[in-house]
Motif scaffolding. Structure first.
Motif, PDB file in Angstrom:
ATOM      1  N   GLU A 142       0.869  -1.175   0.000  1.00 37.81           N
ATOM      2  CA  GLU A 142       0.000   0.000   0.000  1.00 37.81           C
ATOM      3  C   GLU A 142       0.906   1.225   0.000  1.00 37.81           C
ATOM      4  O   GLU A 142       1.692   1.420   0.921  1.00 37.81           O
ATOM      5  N   PRO A 143       0.798   2.038  -1.060  1.00 31.00           N
ATOM      6  CA  PRO A 143       1.653   3.221  -1.097  1.00 31.00           C
ATOM      7  C   PRO A 143       1.331   4.152   0.071  1.00 31.00           C
ATOM      8  O   PRO A 143       0.195   4.219   0.527  1.00 31.00           O
ATOM      9  N   GLY A 144       2.330   4.844   0.531  1.00 33.24           N
ATOM     10  CA  GLY A 144       2.198   5.669   1.723  1.00 33.24           C
ATOM     11  C   GLY A 144       1.839   7.093   1.413  1.00 33.24           C
ATOM     12  O   GLY A 144       1.306   7.352   0.359  1.00 33.24           O
ATOM     13  N   PRO A 145       2.163   7.993   2.243  1.00 26.27           N
ATOM     14  CA  PRO A 145       2.893   7.688   3.457  1.00 26.27           C
ATOM     15  C   PRO A 145       1.949   7.204   4.563  1.00 26.27           C
ATOM     16  O   PRO A 145       0.827   7.654   4.589  1.00 26.27           O
ATOM     17  N   PRO A 146       2.389   6.399   5.433  1.00 32.52           N
ATOM     18  CA  PRO A 146       3.607   5.588   5.326  1.00 32.52           C
ATOM     19  C   PRO A 146       3.355   4.372   4.433  1.00 32.52           C
ATOM     20  O   PRO A 146       2.232   3.883   4.321  1.00 32.52           O
ATOM     21  N   LEU A 147       4.414   3.923   3.810  1.00 34.96           N
ATOM     22  CA  LEU A 147       4.354   2.722   2.977  1.00 34.96           C
ATOM     23  C   LEU A 147       3.981   1.537   3.873  1.00 34.96           C
ATOM     24  O   LEU A 147       4.487   1.409   4.980  1.00 34.96           O
ATOM     25  N   SER A 148       3.089   0.685   3.397  1.00 36.26           N
ATOM     26  CA  SER A 148       2.640  -0.454   4.191  1.00 36.26           C
ATOM     27  C   SER A 148       2.710  -1.719   3.340  1.00 36.26           C
ATOM     28  O   SER A 148       2.286  -1.715   2.195  1.00 36.26           O
ATOM     29  N   VAL A 149       3.260  -2.784   3.906  1.00 35.30           N
ATOM     30  CA  VAL A 149       3.335  -4.073   3.221  1.00 35.30           C
ATOM     31  C   VAL A 149       2.554  -5.087   4.050  1.00 35.30           C
ATOM     32  O   VAL A 149       2.733  -5.186   5.259  1.00 35.30           O
ATOM     33  N   GLU A 150       1.681  -5.812   3.362  1.00 29.97           N
ATOM     34  CA  GLU A 150       0.843  -6.794   4.023  1.00 29.97           C
ATOM     35  C   GLU A 150       1.028  -8.143   3.346  1.00 29.97           C
ATOM     36  O   GLU A 150       1.164  -8.214   2.126  1.00 29.97           O
ATOM     37  N   TYR A 151       1.035  -9.208   4.154  1.00 29.87           N
ATOM     38  CA  TYR A 151       1.161 -10.570   3.643  1.00 29.87           C
ATOM     39  C   TYR A 151      -0.080 -11.346   4.030  1.00 29.87           C
ATOM     40  O   TYR A 151      -0.587 -11.214   5.137  1.00 29.87           O
ATOM     41  N   ARG A 152      -0.568 -12.179   3.102  1.00 34.13           N
ATOM     42  CA  ARG A 152      -1.733 -13.022   3.371  1.00 34.13           C
ATOM     43  C   ARG A 152      -1.552 -14.343   2.639  1.00 34.13           C
ATOM     44  O   ARG A 152      -0.809 -14.416   1.659  1.00 34.13           O
ATOM     45  N   LEU A 153      -2.231 -15.368   3.113  1.00 33.38           N
ATOM     46  CA  LEU A 153      -2.198 -16.660   2.437  1.00 33.38           C
ATOM     47  C   LEU A 153      -3.004 -16.585   1.149  1.00 33.38           C
ATOM     48  O   LEU A 153      -4.072 -15.984   1.109  1.00 33.38           O
ATOM     49  N   THR A 154      -2.487 -17.220   0.117  1.00 32.30           N
ATOM     50  CA  THR A 154      -3.236 -17.379  -1.124  1.00 32.30           C
ATOM     51  C   THR A 154      -4.136 -18.606  -0.958  1.00 32.30           C
ATOM     52  O   THR A 154      -3.998 -19.358   0.023  1.00 32.30           O
ATOM     53  N   PRO A 155      -5.034 -18.852  -1.908  1.00 30.40           N
ATOM     54  CA  PRO A 155      -5.806 -20.096  -1.836  1.00 30.40           C
ATOM     55  C   PRO A 155      -4.904 -21.336  -1.780  1.00 30.40           C
ATOM     56  O   PRO A 155      -5.212 -22.291  -1.060  1.00 30.40           O
ATOM     57  N   ALA A 156      -3.775 -21.310  -2.485  1.00 29.75           N
ATOM     58  CA  ALA A 156      -2.847 -22.450  -2.422  1.00 29.75           C
ATOM     59  C   ALA A 156      -2.248 -22.582  -1.028  1.00 29.75           C
ATOM     60  O   ALA A 156      -2.064 -23.690  -0.518  1.00 29.75           O
ATOM     61  N   GLY A 157      -1.925 -21.471  -0.383  1.00 27.71           N
ATOM     62  CA  GLY A 157      -1.412 -21.508   0.983  1.00 27.71           C
ATOM     63  C   GLY A 157      -2.448 -22.018   1.958  1.00 27.71           C
ATOM     64  O   GLY A 157      -2.150 -22.812   2.850  1.00 27.71           O
ATOM     65  N   GLN A 158      -3.690 -21.586   1.788  1.00 27.98           N
ATOM     66  CA  GLN A 158      -4.767 -22.060   2.654  1.00 27.98           C
ATOM     67  C   GLN A 158      -5.020 -23.547   2.444  1.00 27.98           C
ATOM     68  O   GLN A 158      -5.328 -24.264   3.397  1.00 27.98           O
ATOM     69  N   ALA A 159      -4.869 -24.017   1.218  1.00 28.49           N
ATOM     70  CA  ALA A 159      -5.085 -25.435   0.925  1.00 28.49           C
ATOM     71  C   ALA A 159      -4.035 -26.318   1.608  1.00 28.49           C
ATOM     72  O   ALA A 159      -4.278 -27.493   1.869  1.00 28.49           O
ATOM     73  N   LEU A 160      -2.884 -25.766   1.917  1.00 28.70           N
ATOM     74  CA  LEU A 160      -1.811 -26.514   2.561  1.00 28.70           C
ATOM     75  C   LEU A 160      -2.041 -26.690   4.061  1.00 28.70           C
ATOM     76  O   LEU A 160      -1.541 -27.633   4.670  1.00 28.70           O
ATOM     77  N   LEU A 161      -2.827 -25.831   4.667  1.00 34.02           N
ATOM     78  CA  LEU A 161      -2.976 -25.835   6.122  1.00 34.02           C
ATOM     79  C   LEU A 161      -3.534 -27.132   6.704  1.00 34.02           C
ATOM     80  O   LEU A 161      -3.020 -27.601   7.721  1.00 34.02           O
ATOM     81  N   PRO A 162      -4.552 -27.755   6.107  1.00 38.05           N
ATOM     82  CA  PRO A 162      -5.005 -29.036   6.684  1.00 38.05           C
ATOM     83  C   PRO A 162      -3.906 -30.099   6.677  1.00 38.05           C
ATOM     84  O   PRO A 162      -3.792 -30.873   7.629  1.00 38.05           O
ATOM     85  N   ALA A 163      -3.093 -30.121   5.636  1.00 35.91           N
ATOM     86  CA  ALA A 163      -1.997 -31.096   5.590  1.00 35.91           C
ATOM     87  C   ALA A 163      -0.965 -30.797   6.672  1.00 35.91           C
ATOM     88  O   ALA A 163      -0.443 -31.714   7.320  1.00 35.91           O
ATOM     89  N   MET A 164      -0.668 -29.525   6.898  1.00 31.87           N
ATOM     90  CA  MET A 164       0.276 -29.155   7.955  1.00 31.87           C
ATOM     91  C   MET A 164      -0.275 -29.539   9.327  1.00 31.87           C
ATOM     92  O   MET A 164       0.460 -30.026  10.185  1.00 31.87           O
ATOM     93  N   ASP A 165      -1.568 -29.324   9.514  1.00 28.94           N
ATOM     94  CA  ASP A 165      -2.190 -29.671  10.782  1.00 28.94           C
ATOM     95  C   ASP A 165      -2.128 -31.178  11.012  1.00 28.94           C
ATOM     96  O   ASP A 165      -1.816 -31.639  12.116  1.00 28.94           O
TER      97      ASP A 165
END
Length: 147
Positions: free
Chosen positions: A84-107
Motif C-alpha cells: 500500500e503506497p504511503g505515506p507511510p508505505l505499508s506491506v501486508e502478507y496473506r495466504l493465497t488459496p494455495a497456501g490455505q489449501a496446505l494448512l489441513p496437511a500441515m495440521d
C-alpha cells in the motif's frame, strides 16, 4: 520409500506412481522443511499481517532471513504480498488459496508428529493453531522455531 504411490486396479503399487509421489514428497518436505516456512504460514492463518507483525509472530528470526523466506513463499504462490503506497508505505502478507489449501496437511502432519515422534526438545506436539502475533510461537502447542 514404502507406503507411497498409487495402487493399480489389482491393488499393486505401480513403480511410476511411486517415483512421482516420492519426488513430490521430497519437493514438499524440502520446501516446508526450510527453517521458518511453516511458522510463517501458521502465523498467517488468522489473516493478513504486516512485516513487523510477522517478525514478532515467529520470534527470533532476522530481518534478512524473514525477507528471504517471505520472498520464497511468495514465489511458491503460497503467500501474497501487497504494498500500500504511503505515506507511510505499508506491506501486508496473506495466504493465497494455495497456501490455505496446505494448512489441513500441515495440521495433520503436526498431529502425526505429536503422536509418533519422540519429544526431544521444546516442541511438544499438538497442532498448528491460529497464530497470534502477540504470543511467542514457542508458547503455542506444536510450534517449533524451524527445527
Amino acid at each position: 520409500m514404502t507406503g507411497t504411490g498409487a495402487r493399480s486396479g489389482d491393488g499393486q503399487r505401480t513403480e511410476r506412481s511411486s517415483a512421482v509421489c516420492d519426488r513430490s514428497l521430497a519437493k514438499a518436505f524440502g520446501f516446508l522443511g526450510k527453517r521458518w516456512n511453516g511458522l510463517l504460514l501458521a502465523a498467517l492463518i488468522p489473516g493478513p499481517l504486516g512485516y513487523a507483525d510477522l517478525r514478532r509472530a515467529v520470534g527470533t528470526i532476522s530481518d534478512s532471513v524473514l525477507a528471504e523466506r517471505l520472498a520464497g513463499l511468495t514465489r511458491a504462490g503460497l503467500v501474497l504480498r501487497r504494498v500500500e503506497p504511503g505515506p507511510p508505505l505499508s506491506v501486508e502478507y496473506r495466504l493465497t488459496p494455495a497456501g490455505q489449501a496446505l494448512l489441513p496437511a500441515m495440521d495433520e502432519l503436526a498431529a502425526w508428529a505429536a503422536e509418533n515422534l519422540p519429544d526431544d526438545g521444546p516442541c511438544t506436539g499438538g497442532h498448528l493453531g491460529p497464530a497470534d502475533p502477540r504470543v511467542d510461537p514457542l508458547d503455542r502447542p506444536g510450534a517449533c522455531a524451524g527445527d
